[in-house]
Design an enzyme around this catalytic site. Structure first.
Site, PDB file in Angstrom:
ATOM      1  N   ASP A 166      35.084  31.666  57.668  1.00  0.00           N
ATOM      2  CA  ASP A 166      35.849  31.342  56.413  1.00  0.00           C
ATOM      3  C   ASP A 166      36.731  30.029  56.392  1.00  0.00           C
ATOM      4  O   ASP A 166      36.808  29.099  55.377  1.00  0.00           O
ATOM      5  CB  ASP A 166      36.658  32.512  55.824  1.00  0.00           C
ATOM      6  CG  ASP A 166      36.156  33.591  56.109  1.00  0.00           C
ATOM      7  OD1 ASP A 166      35.175  33.856  56.898  1.00  0.00           O
ATOM      8  OD2 ASP A 166      36.315  34.654  55.309  1.00  0.00           O
ATOM      9  N   HIS A 194      43.144  31.150  62.004  1.00  0.00           N
ATOM     10  CA  HIS A 194      42.923  31.512  60.542  1.00  0.00           C
ATOM     11  C   HIS A 194      44.164  31.665  59.680  1.00  0.00           C
ATOM     12  O   HIS A 194      44.297  31.141  58.702  1.00  0.00           O
ATOM     13  CB  HIS A 194      42.191  32.652  60.562  1.00  0.00           C
ATOM     14  CG  HIS A 194      41.390  32.878  59.134  1.00  0.00           C
ATOM     15  ND1 HIS A 194      40.598  31.845  58.385  1.00  0.00           N
ATOM     16  CD2 HIS A 194      41.576  33.870  58.316  1.00  0.00           C
ATOM     17  CE1 HIS A 194      40.047  32.416  57.305  1.00  0.00           C
ATOM     18  NE2 HIS A 194      40.667  33.505  57.170  1.00  0.00           N
TER      19      HIS A 194
END
Length: 399
Positions: free
Chosen positions: A164, A153
């Site tokens: 996300d 991430h």
């Protein structure tokens, strides 16, 4: 003078909205205009979106920029285009260097801006936007990965994949790969979804956990599965929107069929957790009766957009267009609020949520997700609600 012009634009949108039959294309476009024009009233400079104090290249500004460009394409209002162009010209120089962007931070969020630059370049081609996208792509060629090839991430969140991140990188990545005939990169996009599905999908609920830690080093990670402990609606929304936007460019074949299957499964399961009265979703998706849980606007706006677009494009059955209309109606009745200056605001937005980090460690607990500030006009809701209104104004495409 400009403020007067914007105020008049808001008033005209309100007037047009009042005369428009519900669920007609003009009805939805009136809302798109209202939110787009209100965005410019609330944040005269696009970079100030999200209430930042200094210029910043980030996914929140990029999401609003993409929505504003779509509003320009749908309405022909030059002010929406100029708003984004000013932002892009302030941040990107003639060599494609992006102000405040640091590639070796390896922050997957920063790649997201490539998506709006593609739309900007479709409207007004410019070498600057192409060069900037080349730089963003270079980050993905060096970005740290899990053992099986999943993008971390962020560098500061090692060995972790979050839902996300799929929206932050993959819609940009797939278009870049397709337009540059990079078959291995197209396969790499599919790999990101395959890994997230493999490690975060929960068969019992039909939902995906917010994050997964390959190393099991994080306090929030389950030592057996590596998953974070809860289902967060906005992370699920990013996941669904990523699939829908990637399908626009994913070539026919096994990878496309995988994404379509995942999208249909996820959309079907999400409807089980939808509030039956408002058709919105709670901050903590699977815990509607939890004390302090609330109907959250950004995730609901994203689901509305994703369902409408997917139905329009044939990625989901036609019935999801009706579902999107119900979501929009629920939001109109519960979280759309007209201000004294006649601008419109979106209430009940979760400001931010994440996992780990410093100085405050985010443990992924129920208490954590319900402790984050609830605000209005969060860009993660404003961008998607504009795009949702635009998709709802369009007909379902004939195959």
């Amino acid at each position: 003078m400009k403020r007067i012009f914007l105020s008049l634009a808001v008033l005209c949108s309100v007037s047009l909205f009042a005369k428009t039959p519900k669920h007609e294309p003009a009805y939805y476009l009136s809302y798109a205009r209202l939110f787009a024009t209100s965005q410019m009233e609330h944040y005269p400079e696009l970079w100030r979106t999200d209430n930042v104090k200094a210029p910043k290249w980030d996914y929140t500004q990029a999401l609003v920029a993409k929505a504003m460009l779509q509003a320009y394409q749908a309405t022909g209002n030059d002010a929406y285009f100029d708003y984004v162009l000013k932002f892009a010209e302030e941040f990107i120089d003639d060599e494609g260097n992006i102000k405040t962007y640091k590639m070796h931070d390896f922050n997957i969020d920063r790649v997201n801006g490539g998506s709006f630059l593609y739309v900007l370049n479709d409207i007004k081609p410019d070498k600057r936007w192409e060069l900037a996208n080349d730089r963003l792509f270079m980050q993905l060629t060096e970005h740290p990965r899990t053992k099986e090839g999943g993008f971390w991430h962020k560098k500061i969140y090692p060995h972790q994949m979050w839902l996300d991140g799929l929206y932050m990188a993959e819609p940009f990545y797939i278009r870049y790969a397709v337009e540059h005939n990079m078959d291995k990169c197209v396969q790499d996009v599919a790999t990101q979804f395959r890994l997230v599905d493999k490690y975060t999908y929960d068969k019992k609920t039909g939902l995906n956990y917010h994050g997964w830690d390959e190393s099991r080093e994080q306090k929030w990670s389950n030592q057996e599965t590596g998953c974070s402990p809860n289902f967060w609606s906005r992370s699920m929304a990013w996941y669904v929107m990523a699939m829908v936007d990637v399908l626009d460019y994913m070539p026919e074949g096994e990878n496309r069929e995988m994404l379509l299957k995942m999208l249909k499964r996820t959309a079907k399961n999400l409807l089980k957790y939808q509030d039956k009265k408002t058709h919105m979703w709670y901050q903590l998706t699977a815990l509607p009766k939890e004390k302090g849980n609330y109907l959250e606007s950004t995730s609901s706006a994203i689901f509305c957009y994703a369902f409408a677009k997917a139905a329009n494009r044939g990625y989901l059955p036609k019935k999801y267009k009706k579902e999107a209309q119900k979501i929009f109606d629920g939001m109109v009745n519960n979280v759309f609020v007209f201000q004294d200056d006649k601008t419109i605001s979106l209430e009940n937005c979760c400001a931010v949520a994440g996992l780990g980090g410093k100085p405050r460690y985010r443990d992924g607990s129920v208490e954590y997700y319900l402790s984050e500030p609830i605000i209005k006009d969060d860009p993660k809701g404003i961008g998607p609600i504009i795009m949702a209104a635009i998709e709802l104004s369009k007909p379902i495409e004939k195959k």
